[in-house]
Write an enzyme that holds these catalytic residues in place. Structure first.
Site, mmCIF file in Angstrom:
data_model
loop_
_atom_site.group_PDB
_atom_site.id
_atom_site.type_symbol
_atom_site.label_atom_id
_atom_site.label_comp_id
_atom_site.label_asym_id
_atom_site.label_seq_id
_atom_site.Cartn_x
_atom_site.Cartn_y
_atom_site.Cartn_z
ATOM 1 N N TYR A 148 15.047 -19.465 27.334
ATOM 2 C CA TYR A 148 15.906 -19.271 26.206
ATOM 3 C C TYR A 148 17.144 -20.276 26.393
ATOM 4 O O TYR A 148 17.747 -20.611 27.185
ATOM 5 C CB TYR A 148 16.666 -17.892 26.075
ATOM 6 C CG TYR A 148 15.668 -16.844 25.974
ATOM 7 C CD1 TYR A 148 15.483 -16.245 24.587
ATOM 8 C CD2 TYR A 148 15.116 -16.135 27.082
ATOM 9 C CE1 TYR A 148 14.519 -15.337 24.340
ATOM 10 C CE2 TYR A 148 14.142 -15.139 26.606
ATOM 11 C CZ TYR A 148 13.833 -14.842 25.434
ATOM 12 O OH TYR A 148 12.913 -13.780 25.267
ATOM 13 N N SER A 149 17.113 -21.007 25.045
ATOM 14 C CA SER A 149 17.992 -22.206 24.832
ATOM 15 C C SER A 149 19.456 -21.549 24.989
ATOM 16 O O SER A 149 19.902 -20.493 24.705
ATOM 17 C CB SER A 149 17.988 -22.797 23.535
ATOM 18 O OG SER A 149 16.680 -23.147 23.261
ATOM 19 N N CYS A 327 14.803 -28.183 16.872
ATOM 20 C CA CYS A 327 14.894 -26.899 17.676
ATOM 21 C C CYS A 327 14.684 -25.745 16.816
ATOM 22 O O CYS A 327 14.992 -25.613 15.746
ATOM 23 C CB CYS A 327 16.252 -26.802 18.425
ATOM 24 S SG CYS A 327 15.888 -25.464 19.662
ATOM 25 N N GLU A 367 12.637 -29.533 20.922
ATOM 26 C CA GLU A 367 12.244 -28.251 21.717
ATOM 27 C C GLU A 367 11.990 -27.217 20.749
ATOM 28 O O GLU A 367 12.637 -26.669 20.184
ATOM 29 C CB GLU A 367 13.572 -27.851 22.446
ATOM 30 C CG GLU A 367 13.105 -26.877 23.511
ATOM 31 C CD GLU A 367 14.119 -27.149 24.773
ATOM 32 O OE1 GLU A 367 14.006 -27.882 25.598
ATOM 33 O OE2 GLU A 367 15.230 -26.395 24.882
ATOM 34 N N TYR A 369 9.136 -23.743 19.893
ATOM 35 C CA TYR A 369 8.450 -22.771 20.493
ATOM 36 C C TYR A 369 7.813 -21.616 19.764
ATOM 37 O O TYR A 369 8.055 -21.744 18.191
ATOM 38 C CB TYR A 369 9.524 -22.006 21.376
ATOM 39 C CG TYR A 369 10.850 -21.763 20.840
ATOM 40 C CD1 TYR A 369 10.915 -20.746 20.198
ATOM 41 C CD2 TYR A 369 11.901 -22.765 21.203
ATOM 42 C CE1 TYR A 369 12.395 -20.227 19.827
ATOM 43 C CE2 TYR A 369 13.168 -22.206 20.845
ATOM 44 C CZ TYR A 369 13.633 -21.408 19.882
ATOM 45 O OH TYR A 369 14.791 -20.973 19.198
HETATM 46 P P1 FAD Z 1 5.947 -11.471 24.116
HETATM 47 O O1 FAD Z 1 5.959 -10.091 24.618
HETATM 48 O O2 FAD Z 1 5.892 -12.675 25.304
HETATM 49 O O3 FAD Z 1 4.920 -11.846 23.057
HETATM 50 C C1 FAD Z 1 4.578 -13.145 22.545
HETATM 51 C C2 FAD Z 1 3.228 -13.158 22.491
HETATM 52 O O4 FAD Z 1 2.731 -12.186 21.400
HETATM 53 C C3 FAD Z 1 2.543 -14.546 21.845
HETATM 54 O O5 FAD Z 1 2.315 -15.308 23.082
HETATM 55 C C4 FAD Z 1 1.501 -14.037 21.187
HETATM 56 O O6 FAD Z 1 0.257 -13.956 22.232
HETATM 57 C C5 FAD Z 1 1.819 -12.747 20.575
HETATM 58 N N1 FAD Z 1 2.321 -13.042 19.265
HETATM 59 C C6 FAD Z 1 3.185 -13.282 18.750
HETATM 60 N N2 FAD Z 1 3.378 -13.399 17.427
HETATM 61 C C7 FAD Z 1 2.474 -12.765 17.059
HETATM 62 C C8 FAD Z 1 1.848 -12.386 15.741
HETATM 63 N N3 FAD Z 1 2.543 -12.696 14.610
HETATM 64 N N4 FAD Z 1 0.532 -11.941 15.762
HETATM 65 C C9 FAD Z 1 -0.171 -11.805 16.606
HETATM 66 N N5 FAD Z 1 0.187 -11.886 18.108
HETATM 67 C C10 FAD Z 1 1.289 -12.762 18.131
HETATM 68 N N6 FAD Z 1 13.635 -17.372 21.703
HETATM 69 C C11 FAD Z 1 14.861 -17.079 21.185
HETATM 70 O O7 FAD Z 1 14.752 -16.100 20.478
HETATM 71 N N7 FAD Z 1 15.994 -17.727 21.268
HETATM 72 C C12 FAD Z 1 16.028 -18.880 22.044
HETATM 73 O O8 FAD Z 1 16.965 -19.653 22.133
HETATM 74 C C13 FAD Z 1 14.892 -19.472 22.664
HETATM 75 N N8 FAD Z 1 14.749 -20.621 23.254
HETATM 76 C C14 FAD Z 1 13.614 -20.907 23.595
HETATM 77 C C15 FAD Z 1 13.559 -22.325 24.422
HETATM 78 C C16 FAD Z 1 12.378 -22.680 24.921
HETATM 79 C C17 FAD Z 1 12.288 -24.033 25.727
HETATM 80 C C18 FAD Z 1 11.222 -21.800 24.691
HETATM 81 C C19 FAD Z 1 9.970 -22.400 25.364
HETATM 82 C C20 FAD Z 1 11.116 -20.667 24.361
HETATM 83 C C21 FAD Z 1 12.358 -20.457 23.628
HETATM 84 N N9 FAD Z 1 12.381 -19.190 22.963
HETATM 85 C C22 FAD Z 1 13.401 -18.590 22.491
HETATM 86 C C23 FAD Z 1 11.283 -18.134 22.853
HETATM 87 C C24 FAD Z 1 11.164 -17.298 23.917
HETATM 88 O O9 FAD Z 1 11.022 -17.717 25.349
HETATM 89 C C25 FAD Z 1 10.029 -16.270 23.973
HETATM 90 O O10 FAD Z 1 8.792 -16.667 23.587
HETATM 91 C C26 FAD Z 1 10.234 -15.127 22.814
HETATM 92 O O11 FAD Z 1 11.455 -14.315 22.746
HETATM 93 C C27 FAD Z 1 9.146 -14.030 22.858
HETATM 94 O O12 FAD Z 1 9.285 -13.480 24.073
HETATM 95 P P2 FAD Z 1 8.685 -11.827 24.027
HETATM 96 O O13 FAD Z 1 8.638 -11.611 25.794
HETATM 97 O O14 FAD Z 1 9.632 -11.170 23.237
HETATM 98 O O15 FAD Z 1 7.418 -11.961 23.441
#
Ligand code: FAD
Ligand code: A2P
Length: 369
Positions: A148-149, A327, A367, A369
């Site tokens: 997370y940023s 971003c 950046e 994602y």
């Molecule tokens: P997960 O449970 O990991 O689910 C994600 C997975 O669900 C995906 O990989 C995909 O397989 C699936 N999926 C997603 N959407 C769909 C769809 N529409 N249909 C079908 N499948 C789908 N997030 C923020 O909120 N704020 C930030 O500041 C932020 N900064 C980031 C900075 C960087 C450098 C990076 C790499 C990512 C950042 N993110 C940010 C994103 C964050 O890291 C997570 O990826 C995001 O919160 C989702 O994680 P999760 O565990 O909730 O989802």
């Protein structure tokens, strides 16, 4: 003459000494890391906003620092103080919604206490941290970390230098008629003050701000992509933060912000205050996709706003003190690229040549994602 056994015994006797030396070196470097977050710039000049002069003649973009210099410049930025095997357990200080009534989805501002971290978990604006959600995945393994940023400056939202804040959107999507909640984003949006959260990092050197006080900063953000931009803007314009950091920003900061509805605009009150306080230094352009239309009658995206401002934007980009930061949604990248190509064309420039030059000069920061 030494016998073989004497040599071996002598060698073994030195092991504690060698361990001692290594442990001293390790302590020395972790202490250095914990001293990092203080600003080093201590210029005495009073804060006085000045209007940024438009570049009268295009400056070659490739002339600036080469990659090696950029790398060397960031050598003191802290990284990986905490890793997944030994994360820091930070306490949640606050967790509140950033959205107004009628907004779509869920986006929260979450702050963690870092003061008990040892070595101290320090960071600079533009970096990210990792969060390891509690619980296990479908295979019974601990969940992997998500990045997370960081949305706060190194001095934290309370300016005491021992907190970190994030801006998190809960991931939600429909699959086979069922609503799926993202693991980590849901965990973060649901945590309560007092809860302990496993934190790793900090990581990232892609989104760092330049040191120069007269740099121009163009920011292209969608949704939570505003997180690092919020930290930059606080560093530039938030009064107490400015007293702390002694960074007397004199350039122009231009934020292009994409949100689905007005109620989804994040940190809006702060941004309006910066506009009032620094009209010559801050410009704020919104693309509210589900309330505004682009010239083709479609949803208004930040790339449409970029096209509208092509001339002014490219005047800024031709100035080698200008940095561009992207971003948020990965999906915006092709659209931004297309808009930049068209905008460049209008100025007789070739974006496919210009972009790699900007990247090489350390002025194009992405950046997504
Ligand atoms: P997960 O449970 O990991 O689910 C994600 C997975 O669900 C995906 O990989 C995909 O397989 C699936 N999926 C997603 N959407 C769909 C769809 N529409 N249909 C079908 N499948 C789908 N997030 C923020 O909120 N704020 C930030 O500041 C932020 N900064 C980031 C900075 C960087 C450098 C990076 C790499 C990512 C950042 N993110 C940010 C994103 C964050 O890291 C997570 O990826 C995001 O919160 C989702 O994680 P999760 O565990 O909730 O989802
Ligand atoms: P929309 O969802 O209306 O299509 P949030 O993260 O809060 O949902 O905000 C993301 C913003 O970015 C929304 O306004 C969203 O519009 C917009 N958006 C979606 N896809 C793109 C894209 N490809 N390029 C630029 N902006 C986009």
């Amino acid at each position: 003459m030494y016998s073989q056994s004497t040599v071996i015994a002598g060698g073994l006797a030195h092991i504690p000494v060698v361990i001692g030396v290594f442990s001293f070196i390790q302590k020395f470097f972790s202490k250095r890391a914990s001293n990092f977050p203080q600003d080093t710039e201590l210029k005495k000049s009073p804060v006085k906003p000045v209007e940024q002069k438009a570049a009268s003649k295009p400056a070659p973009v490739a002339k600036a620092e080469n990659k090696a210099v950029v790398k060397k410049k960031h050598a003191d930025v802290p990284v990986n103080i905490y890793r997944p095997k030994t994360p820091y357990e930070g306490t949640v200080i606050e967790n509140y919604s950033l959205l107004k009534e009628g907004a779509i989805g869920r986006v929260n501002h979450i702050t963690f206490d870092l003061k008990d971290s040892d070595p101290f978990l320090n960071y600079v604006e533009g970096q990210s941290i990792g969060i390891m959600p509690a619980g296990e995945d479908a295979n019974g393994k601990p969940h992997k970390l998500r990045l997370y940023s960081i949305a706060s400056t190194r001095h934290g939202d309370d300016f005491n230098g021992n907190t970190v804040s994030l801006c998190v959107r809960q991931l939600q999507y429909e699959k086979d008629g069922e609503t799926i909640n993202g693991v980590c984003s849901t965990y973060l949006c649901d945590i309560k003050p007092g809860d302990k959260v496993k934190i790793t990092g900090p990581v990232g050197k892609e989104m760092l701000l330049p040191d120069e006080e007269d740099a121009n900063i163009v920011m292209l953000a969608t949704g939570t992509g505003i997180a690092p931009m919020r930290a930059y803007l606080r560093r530039m314009f938030e009064p107490t933060e400015k007293e702390k950091n002694k960074w007397n920003f004199k350039g122009k900061a231009w934020l292009f912000m994409g949100a689905p509805k007005s109620a989804n605009l994040l940190y809006e009150e702060d941004l309006q205050r910066y506009l009032e306080d620094y009209p010559d230094n801050f410009k704020y352009t919104k693309a509210i996709s589900r309330e505004q239309q682009n010239t083709k009658g479609g949803r208004m995206y930040i790339q449409d706003r970029v096209l509208e401002s092509a001339n002014e934007l490219f005047n800024m980009i031709e100035n080698e003190k200008t940095h561009i930061y992207l971003c948020g949604l990965k999906g915006m990248e092709p659209g931004i690229d297309e808009a930049m190509s068209r905008a460049a064309e209008e100025k007789g420039l070739n974006w496919s040549e210009l972009r790699p030059q900007l990247k090489k000069a350390g002025r194009w920061h992405v950046e997504t994602y």
